[in-house]
Design an enzyme around this catalytic site. Sequence first.
Site, PDB file in Angstrom:
ATOM      1  CE1 TYR A  73      -3.838   2.124   0.313  1.00  0.00           C
ATOM      2  CE2 TYR A  73      -3.318   2.474   2.629  1.00  0.00           C
ATOM      3  CZ  TYR A  73      -4.082   2.758   1.512  1.00  0.00           C
ATOM      4  OH  TYR A  73      -5.085   3.686   1.613  1.00  0.00           O
ATOM      5  CE  LYS A  76      -7.017   3.153  -1.334  1.00  0.00           C
ATOM      6  NZ  LYS A  76      -7.185   3.952  -0.123  1.00  0.00           N
TER       7      LYS A  76
HETATM    8  C1  LIG Z   1      -5.062   6.911   1.152  1.00  0.00           C
HETATM    9  C2  LIG Z   1      -5.665   7.360  -0.066  1.00  0.00           C
HETATM   10  O1  LIG Z   1      -6.744   6.941  -0.440  1.00  0.00           O
HETATM   11  C3  LIG Z   1      -4.970   8.361  -0.841  1.00  0.00           C
HETATM   12  O2  LIG Z   1      -3.906   8.814  -0.438  1.00  0.00           O
HETATM   13  O3  LIG Z   1      -5.497   8.699  -1.917  1.00  0.00           O
HETATM   14 MG   LIG Z   2      -7.213   7.481  -2.390  1.00  0.00          MG
END
Ligand SMILES: CC(=O)C(=O)O
Ligand SMILES: [Mg+2]
Length: 601
Positions: free
Chosen positions: A110, A182
Amino acid sequence: MADQAEKKLPLSTRGPLECALRGTVLLNHPYFNKGSAFTGEERRDFGLSGLLPQGIQTLDQQVQRAYEQYSSRSDDLAKNTFLTSMKEQNEVLYFKLLHDHLEEMFSVVYTPTEGDAIQNYSRLFRRPQGLFLNVHDVDRVHEDLSKWGLADDIDYIVVTDGEEILGIGDQGAGGILISVAKLVLTTICAGIHPNRVLPVVLDCGTDNEELLKDPLYLGLREKRVRGEKYDNLVDTFVTSARKLYPQAYIHFEDFGLHNARRLLDKYRPEIPCFNDDVQGTGCVTLAAIMAAFHVSKQKLSDLRMVVFGAGTAGVGIADQVRDALATEQNISKAEAAKQIWLVDKPGILTTDVESLSSAQKGFAKPESEWKDKKRDLLSVVQEVKPNVLIGTSTVPKAFTEEIVRAMASHVERPLILPLSNPTRLHEAVPSDLLNWTDGKALVATGSPFKPVKGPWGADGKEIEVSVAECNNSVVFPGIGLGSVLCRSKLVTDKMLVAAVSGVAELGPAYRDNNAASPLLPGVDVVRDVSVRVARKVIQAAVEEGLATAKDIPTDESELDEWIREQMWEPEYRPLKFVQMEEASREAKGDMRIVGSVEPRE
Ligand SMILES: CC(=O)C(=O)O
Ligand SMILES: [Mg+2]
Ligand SMILES: NC(=O)C1=CN([C@@H]2O[C@H](COP(=O)(O)OP(=O)(O)OC[C@H]3O[C@@H](n4cnc5c(N)ncnc54)[C@H](O)[C@@H]3O)[C@@H](O)[C@H]2O)C=CC1
């Protein structure tokens, strides 16, 4: 499985899997493949002898080997690539490896490393993952979508148009990887079945000049298509997805500023959908505020919040906090908005600022209040004396020592949340925030940081302050799980408010009443958080008459059990051979959708 069948759970996640694939085809199928863990019986039944070395390993042994291989990769991007290729080979092993080393690997699958992988998408590309729809082929959308299963096969769709990825801007077709990432989190954090999900990118071109010039770029090589043609693609996608997969929950991710909220407002009254950057970020930030106020013994009504960077995330946070204030104090939303100040490129947003978005307008201050006053962030902090400062600007180091000291000079415990991702874009780093405020600041950040030590204990004793990751990843998996399991027709404000309370109560700082503990729950308890959030979401959906699943338990502990039993776990299920002619569509492996032994309600 018998148990599950007896209890008539809508989704089976345990017990034998029927499979009609054999030999190398089976070994190459990431959902069925077990590699060296195929049992002797399975090797015989599925024609695998000679295709595997003799040793039969357990999943734990495989994880040990995979972890050694992972650790030998020289940097985080190489580790990310290793994990991607493992996911394409053996999904159970991939998720088990992640599960067992989640704290270490979270930032690799992530933000921030996934951001690097997205930036390098066309260079690292090996195999496609997910669905690519393009703005010039709207007529093909329905058919391309239909290849992913039958009506009850998809629970959860993440869709992006790649325009505003994680704070690294327009990444065009590479945005598919944020949809994939995600979804990995929905599985690992909330047990959403990995073969009942669909990552999608709407390729509308890109305004990223570097990508347009890159001969290896894999997306549409043209400037972004906007306007009617863009809207038509989005609408065709949503309409087809609803027709083909009527139960699917649609999660919008990383759309650009001008589309994120507009699309959410358009579809929210009609379908179960969610914008993570607006609503997920709003929910997790409100949870952090509630936890911080609990520790610093302030009431929500005391809130004075400055948001620096009034875009998708910043205004999403402002909305969520305003709504909570209005509800708690029984005042109008307009009245509650008076406790929130938005600062963007022009400085404080007042009614005279040109081209305010409709979402920003509700927070714009009367121009008369700011006449003859300076409008930059420092001046706003000096004027407003906030107790909460949020950063969603993508401007690194924007929270300077002067600003932070100004804030700390009039509040005992300033809550400062630099949320811009990836790490290099944070408005400040935790060590600076704590040093500048003698350890008084309460801090959470958009990407993970290590704990900070300093002489901030009683009598100058050194203490360690843990910094929570304030990222929508804390809430969106649980909100999705709750909505999916109860088959909610919509995702309402009440369901989101319920989700927030679930998260806030589980934060270590709240629980221990200790400011040195993280404000939000960490990845170590992520599945518990998801169960709690899902439970709250389901209860709210039931109350609002929106839950359509049958037999949802009313008793709280039975409901938790009902949720847990439907969460997918990374474990090998025994494979049962069936002849191809007799095999169900799932067992043929010709669809990705293989996990649901019983059809869902
Ligand atoms: C965490 C997230 O969704 C972003 O940084 O766009
Ligand atoms: Mg985001
Ligand atoms: N921690 C979390 O859970 C989340 C973090 N984010 C992060 O928040 C950041 C913003 O994301 P979005 O809201 O989607 O982007 P956005 O583009 O919609 O918003 C950014 C805003 O910052 C403003 N801005 C840019 N430079 C500025 C400056 N010098 N002074 C004042 N304002 C300035 C822009 O005008 C815009 O309104 C990104 O880094 C993103 O990764 C976003 C969603 C969730």
